[in-house]
Design a protein around this motif. Structure first.
Motif, PDB file in Angstrom:
ATOM      1  N   HIS A  11       0.851  -1.196   0.000  1.00 12.32           N
ATOM      2  CA  HIS A  11       0.000   0.000   0.000  1.00 12.32           C
ATOM      3  C   HIS A  11       0.883   1.242   0.000  1.00 12.32           C
ATOM      4  CE1 HIS A  11      -2.774   3.078   1.709  1.00 12.32           C
ATOM      5  NE2 HIS A  11      -3.642   2.454   0.922  1.00 12.32           N
ATOM      6  N   SER A  12       0.601   2.169  -0.933  1.00 16.49           N
ATOM      7  CA  SER A  12       1.398   3.385  -1.030  1.00 16.49           C
ATOM      8  C   SER A  12       0.546   4.507  -1.602  1.00 16.49           C
ATOM      9  CB  SER A  12       2.630   3.155  -1.926  1.00 16.49           C
ATOM     10  OG  SER A  12       3.363   4.350  -2.091  1.00 16.49           O
ATOM     11  N   ALA A  13       0.502   5.655  -0.877  1.00 14.52           N
ATOM     12  CA  ALA A  13      -0.187   6.863  -1.342  1.00 14.52           C
ATOM     13  C   ALA A  13      -1.632   6.577  -1.735  1.00 14.52           C
ATOM     14  CB  ALA A  13       0.561   7.485  -2.507  1.00 14.52           C
ATOM     15  N   GLY A  14      -2.324   5.775  -0.938  1.00 11.03           N
ATOM     16  CA  GLY A  14      -3.733   5.521  -1.169  1.00 11.03           C
ATOM     17  C   GLY A  14      -4.042   4.451  -2.195  1.00 11.03           C
ATOM     18  N   SER A  15      -3.023   3.794  -2.754  1.00 12.69           N
ATOM     19  CA  SER A  15      -3.239   2.768  -3.765  1.00 12.69           C
ATOM     20  C   SER A  15      -2.523   1.486  -3.369  1.00 12.69           C
ATOM     21  CB  SER A  15      -2.731   3.235  -5.136  1.00 12.69           C
ATOM     22  OG  SER A  15      -3.435   4.371  -5.576  1.00 12.69           O
ATOM     23  N   TYR A  16      -2.981   0.387  -3.968  1.00 10.46           N
ATOM     24  CA  TYR A  16      -2.349  -0.904  -3.734  1.00 10.46           C
ATOM     25  C   TYR A  16      -1.560  -1.331  -4.971  1.00 10.46           C
ATOM     26  CZ  TYR A  16      -5.050  -1.435   0.521  1.00 10.46           C
ATOM     27  OH  TYR A  16      -5.577  -1.251   1.774  1.00 10.46           O
ATOM     28  N   TYR A  17      -0.430  -1.991  -4.709  1.00  7.85           N
ATOM     29  CA  TYR A  17       0.430  -2.476  -5.787  1.00  7.85           C
ATOM     30  C   TYR A  17       0.782  -3.932  -5.511  1.00  7.85           C
ATOM     31  CZ  TYR A  17       0.989   2.473  -6.885  1.00  7.85           C
ATOM     32  OH  TYR A  17       0.754   3.780  -7.224  1.00  7.85           O
ATOM     33  N   LEU A  18       1.028  -4.667  -6.594  1.00 12.79           N
ATOM     34  CA  LEU A  18       1.520  -6.033  -6.479  1.00 12.79           C
ATOM     35  C   LEU A  18       3.002  -6.019  -6.804  1.00 12.79           C
ATOM     36  CD1 LEU A  18      -1.324  -8.020  -8.303  1.00 12.79           C
ATOM     37  CD2 LEU A  18      -1.187  -7.313  -5.903  1.00 12.79           C
ATOM     38  N   ASP A  19       3.809  -6.316  -5.810  1.00  9.74           N
ATOM     39  CA  ASP A  19       5.258  -6.367  -6.005  1.00  9.74           C
ATOM     40  C   ASP A  19       5.643  -7.766  -6.467  1.00  9.74           C
ATOM     41  OD1 ASP A  19       5.591  -3.749  -5.300  1.00  9.74           O
ATOM     42  OD2 ASP A  19       6.093  -4.172  -3.201  1.00  9.74           O
ATOM     43  N   LEU A  24       3.093  -3.722  -9.963  1.00 12.54           N
ATOM     44  CA  LEU A  24       1.913  -3.654 -10.816  1.00 12.54           C
ATOM     45  C   LEU A  24       0.787  -2.975 -10.040  1.00 12.54           C
ATOM     46  CD1 LEU A  24       1.044  -4.756 -13.656  1.00 12.54           C
ATOM     47  CD2 LEU A  24       0.092  -6.721 -12.452  1.00 12.54           C
ATOM     48  N   TYR A  25       0.186  -1.932 -10.630  1.00 13.69           N
ATOM     49  CA  TYR A  25      -0.909  -1.218  -9.968  1.00 13.69           C
ATOM     50  C   TYR A  25      -2.117  -2.134  -9.818  1.00 13.69           C
ATOM     51  CZ  TYR A  25      -4.627   2.227  -9.197  1.00 13.69           C
ATOM     52  OH  TYR A  25      -5.680   2.924  -8.691  1.00 13.69           O
TER      53      TYR A  25
END
Length: 327
Positions: free
Chosen positions: A238-246, A288-289
């Motif tokens: 989670h970063s800056a209000g969004s989720y990402y797949l690392d 990936l967003y």
């Protein structure tokens, strides 16, 4: 003063304009020349001796008829589309060289040059007529229908081994540096029996006797075992209000440079990951967003575009829930 009424501007129907555009198109049977090929990627250059350099590259996609290899601005070789390597000979010792590769289609259209690959030939060795020893313990395994992996024990030479030549049926098809004792040979045909041997070469160009033969049979078309990325992991962040797949993975072991991956999300959405130049060595990483909602479940896997232009096998599929740490 008498006023003269202005006439409204005449309007040209849109359909008339479209009809005019269509009528200007080439008649049936006219030129059908397609776009020029793209630039080959993954170009490498390694000095095989004091007077030769081995140049390799990845396939430039479909529609390629031949590849042109340039030393500086001079074309020094031309090979068919199925070949992605060549030995440039008759060079000068202790000299730096710059090589590029261009793809040409059957209509004669030439694509842009690749990135430059640089190599420096070593100094010549005077009166060296002693060949290196035979590479021992040659072995191999099938990677998939178009590739095999070969390995051997290091050869010995009083002044050092400069390179190893891989031969198939007595014809040199590949070259690697003298510090390398394994390689993957690509561009093979599925369902075909091959016999490989390895020779060591010193800076003076002396070749060792051939290793014992390595006989391998490639499986039928469609078998992509051994070409999938391994060690694939996926985690939510989670970063800056969004989720990402690392995502992280180990690239497949192939002969050449992998510059493109296809990422498949939730079984249907594909996105491409392309490195503009040579990718960093070792384990690969990409984020990936995945939206702004927590608790969403995603399935993800990926595959690599191999140096021969085909897609490798898919990695294992990972399931990730946004906002949840991996178990």
């Amino acid at each position: 003063m008498r006023r003269v009424p202005l006439r409204p501007a005449r309007r040209v129907p849109v359909c008339a304009a479209l009809l005019l555009a269509v009528s200007c198109a080439p008649a049936e049977g006219g030129s059908t020349t397609g776009p020029a090929p793209g630039a080959p990627t993954g170009v490498t250059a390694d000095a095989g001796s004091a007077t030769s350099v081995h140049v390799m590259w990845n396939a430039a996609g479909t529609g390629v008829d031949v590849y042109e290899v340039y030393r500086g601005t001079t074309k020094v070789s031309e090979v068919p589309a199925a070949q992605h390597m060549v030995d440039v000979t008759r060079l000068q010792p202790s000299t730096p060289y710059v090589f590029t590769v261009r793809a040409r289609n059957a209509d004669g259209r030439i694509g842009p040059p690749s990135r430059e690959a640089r190599a420096r030939t070593p100094a010549s060795v005077a009166a060296d007529r002693s060949a290196p020893s035979r590479p021992e313990r040659a072995a191999g395994r099938v990677v998939d229908g178009r590739a095999v992996q070969l390995s051997w024990a290091a050869a010995r030479d009083e002044r050092g081994v400069r390179s190893y030549a891989v031969e198939q049926g007595g014809v040199r098809i590949h070259t690697v540096g003298g510090g390398q004792t394994a390689t993957v040979v690509t561009g093979l045909r599925p369902g075909t029996r091959y016999t490989f041997t390895v020779r060591a070469q010193d800076a003076a160009g002396n070749l060792s006797p051939a290793s014992t033969p390595v006989r391998l049979t490639t499986p039928g078309a469609g078998d992509r075992r051994g070409t999938a990325p391994t060690g694939f992991t996926a985690a939510s962040r989670h970063s800056a209000g969004s989720y990402y797949l690392d995502l992280a993975w180990d690239p497949p072991h192939v002969d050449g440079v992998i510059t493109e991956y296809q990422i498949r999300l939730d079984g249907g959405t594909d996105s491409s990951l392309v490195w503009g130049g040579t990718p960093p060595p070792g384990r690969a990483h990409h984020s990936l967003y995945a939206g702004r909602e927590a608790g969403e479940v995603h399935r993800v896997r990926l595959r690599a575009r191999l140096p021969d232009g085909t897609w490798g096998g898919f990695s294992v599929e990972r399931t990730v829930t946004t906002g949840r740490r991996p178990g």
